[in-house]
Design an enzyme around this catalytic site. Structure first.
Site, PDB file in Angstrom:
ATOM      1  N   GLY A 230      38.438 -73.362  75.921  1.00 58.59           N
ATOM      2  CA  GLY A 230      37.144 -72.964  75.206  1.00 58.59           C
ATOM      3  C   GLY A 230      38.158 -73.858  73.856  1.00 58.59           C
ATOM      4  N   ASP A 231      39.032 -73.097  73.006  1.00 58.51           N
ATOM      5  CA  ASP A 231      40.096 -73.702  72.057  1.00 58.51           C
ATOM      6  C   ASP A 231      39.714 -74.552  71.401  1.00 58.51           C
ATOM      7  OD1 ASP A 231      39.515 -70.510  71.877  1.00 58.51           O
ATOM      8  OD2 ASP A 231      41.677 -70.303  72.611  1.00 58.51           O
TER       9      ASP A 231
END
Length: 303
Positions: A248-249
């Protein structure tokens, strides 16, 4: 300039153990040590993709020195505030069951908080600030909101990666980007979402409440981008998921890297999906070549 803020960085110590047995001496097959923290992950992906950025936050002790030295080796600029207590260590055990033991992190004094707010007050129009990750108990729980209030009047674009009440509060100040998953949206609105159409409806509510761009990650089902310009869906490339931590990052880092270059939201969304997938298919965060190899098999369609 893109800035990332990691209030509570860590060393992520990842160990692989055959059949972990409590109460006995267990020996590792392999072990890895990485600088950890959501903002640091975004900084690492940005650097891997060739996008200059500066990592902000708090570091302390020998663990903090390891984190900063490793980031410098990765050609990531840093401007951390040094604190007395050691930065935390998070232990991730891969065995017959995966187990995580996360450290609490150092206490932050009022003076150290004031130093951070002063530093953030120097950001200027056109800068991008990524707020991501946990907030130590010694800091105000609404700190992200206070930071937004300080920088948005200067024309800084703010990316907020948080959940629950903190996300709803952040939206009021019109962040440039938020990235909830379906479970976090359910938590925000206290509902159970049963279809993609429902997911989109609640994503549109987040836009109506103030978020400029909402990316909803759906793992193997891809991702959806909702903004004032329209609704887009991108497929997730197929591949062997080796490590979902940081995916996600990586999506955020990929999105910002391309947006910083082109200002094109749709192309940035595609680049973000490629970056998140490339990290999921690797034991480390994505490299530029891995991202480029996936771009041609990602299709973005307007809904």
């Amino acid at each position: 300039m893109i800035y990332t803020l990691t209030l509570n960085p860590s060393i992520d110590y990842i160990v692989d153990v055959d059949n972990l047995t409590l109460g006995l001496v267990n020996r590792t097959k392999t072990d890895l040590k990485f600088p950890g923290g959501k903002g640091i992950n975004v900084s690492t992906v940005l650097a891997n993709l060739g996008t200059e950025n500066i990592a902000l936050g708090y570091l302390g002790g020998f663990t903090g020195k390891f984190i900063e030295d490793t980031l410098k080796i990765r050609n990531i600029k840093t401007d951390f505030i040094k604190v007395k207590e050691d930065s935390r260590i998070n232990v991730k055990i891969k065995s017959n069951k995966e187990t995580e033991i996360n450290g609490e992190g150092p206490s932050i004094s009022k003076e150290e908080l004031d130093s951070l707010m002063k530093k953030l007050g120097e950001l200027k129009d056109g800068d991008i600030l990524v707020l991501a990750g946990s907030i130590q108990k010694s800091l105000p729980s609404d700190l992200y909101l206070k930071i937004q209030e300080k920088v948005v009047t200067k024309g800084v674009k703010v990316v907020v990666d948080t959940s629950g009440k903190a996300l709803l509060e952040a939206i009021k100040l019109k962040p440039f980007l938020i990235k909830p998953n379906n479970h976090e949206i359910e938590e925000v609105f206290d509902v159970k979402i049963n279809s993609e159409d429902e997911l989109i409806e609640y994503g549109k509510k987040l836009v109506s409440l103030g978020a400029q761009n909402v990316i909803i990650s759906m793992a193997k089902d891809g991702a959806i981008l909702i903004s004032k310009d329209g609704i887009y869906k991108g497929n997730a490339p197929k591949g062997e998921v080796k490590n979902s931590v940081g995916a996600g990052d990586s999506l955020v880092g990929g999105f910002l890297s391309k947006f910083n270059e082109t200002g094109d939201i749709k192309e940035s969304f595609k680049y973000g999906i490629a970056s998140g997938s490339a990290s999921a298919f690797s034991m480390e965060l994505c490299k530029k070549e891995e991202v480029l190899n996936l771009l041609n098999i990602i299709n973005i369609k307007k809904l």
